[in-house]
Write a protein that holds these residues in place. Structure first.
Motif, PDB file in Angstrom:
ATOM      1  N   GLU A  72       0.915  -0.860   0.700  1.00 32.03           N
ATOM      2  CA  GLU A  72      -0.217  -0.112   0.361  1.00 32.03           C
ATOM      3  C   GLU A  72       0.836   1.300  -0.337  1.00 32.03           C
ATOM      4  N   LEU A  73       1.575   0.987   0.588  1.00 34.07           N
ATOM      5  CA  LEU A  73       2.606   2.468   0.706  1.00 34.07           C
ATOM      6  C   LEU A  73       3.825   2.036  -0.341  1.00 34.07           C
ATOM      7  N   LEU A  74       4.071   1.259  -0.774  1.00 39.27           N
ATOM      8  CA  LEU A  74       5.329   1.151  -1.530  1.00 39.27           C
ATOM      9  C   LEU A  74       6.691   1.351  -1.215  1.00 39.27           C
ATOM     10  N   VAL A  75       6.559   0.773  -0.047  1.00 34.08           N
ATOM     11  CA  VAL A  75       8.480   0.801   0.317  1.00 34.08           C
ATOM     12  C   VAL A  75       8.468  -1.086   1.145  1.00 34.08           C
ATOM     13  N   LEU A  76      10.044  -0.814   1.009  1.00 29.29           N
ATOM     14  CA  LEU A  76      10.720  -2.169   0.685  1.00 29.29           C
ATOM     15  C   LEU A  76      11.613  -1.673   1.665  1.00 29.29           C
ATOM     16  N   LEU A  77      11.962  -2.996   2.452  1.00 26.48           N
ATOM     17  CA  LEU A  77      12.853  -2.508   4.061  1.00 26.48           C
ATOM     18  C   LEU A  77      13.616  -3.956   3.583  1.00 26.48           C
ATOM     19  N   LEU A  78      14.739  -3.149   3.575  1.00 28.06           N
ATOM     20  CA  LEU A  78      15.647  -4.247   3.051  1.00 28.06           C
ATOM     21  C   LEU A  78      16.803  -4.883   4.821  1.00 28.06           C
ATOM     22  N   PHE A  90      13.767   1.921   1.346  1.00 25.99           N
ATOM     23  CA  PHE A  90      13.924   2.488  -0.214  1.00 25.99           C
ATOM     24  C   PHE A  90      12.361   2.451  -0.616  1.00 25.99           C
ATOM     25  N   ARG A  91      12.121   4.287  -1.057  1.00 34.04           N
ATOM     26  CA  ARG A  91      11.227   4.009  -1.520  1.00 34.04           C
ATOM     27  C   ARG A  91      10.689   3.836  -3.150  1.00 34.04           C
ATOM     28  N   LEU A  92       9.247   2.779  -3.455  1.00 31.35           N
ATOM     29  CA  LEU A  92       8.916   2.338  -4.912  1.00 31.35           C
ATOM     30  C   LEU A  92       7.871   3.355  -5.845  1.00 31.35           C
ATOM     31  N   ARG A  93       7.996   3.047  -7.315  1.00 27.74           N
ATOM     32  CA  ARG A  93       7.166   3.629  -7.681  1.00 27.74           C
ATOM     33  C   ARG A  93       6.337   2.407  -8.413  1.00 27.74           C
ATOM     34  N   ALA A  94       5.259   2.916  -8.916  1.00 30.41           N
ATOM     35  CA  ALA A  94       4.327   2.001 -10.381  1.00 30.41           C
ATOM     36  C   ALA A  94       5.018   2.354 -11.137  1.00 30.41           C
TER      37      ALA A  94
END
Length: 94
Positions: A72-78, A90-94
């Motif tokens: 929903e937020l398009l956020v990734l945790l590595l 890391f913020r993501l976009r479609a």
């Protein structure tokens, strides 16, 4: 009031997801296009990082990685990426 039993409830996903949930997913960075392939169960997303150079640097030497992802937020945790590039989010976009 109706209350479904275990035998009558759908079995494909026994745990409900709520808005804002983080899910465990796999991540693969396509080196040719810099697109991220993120998958969890039957769902898959193809997204782009807002800071691709940082995410690429955090993934150097790794194959597909296990991550936490919020669709929903398009956020990734590595996990552990903060030691290499200063942040694990890391913020993501479609």
């Amino acid at each position: 009031m109706y209350s479904p039993t275990l035998t009558s409830a759908p079995t494909d996903n026994p745990l409900p997801r709520f808005t804002g949930d983080w899910i465990t997913a796999w991540l693969h960075l396509d080196a040719d296009t810099d697109l991220l392939h993120i998958g969890a169960g039957p769902d898959e997303w193809v997204l782009e990082a807002l800071a691709p150079h940082k995410l690429s640097a955090a993934l150097v030497g790794r194959g597909p990685a296990e991550v936490q992802f919020n669709p929903e937020l398009l956020v990734l945790l590595l996990p552990g990426a903060h030691e290499l590039v200063g942040s694990s989010f890391f913020r993501l976009r479609a």
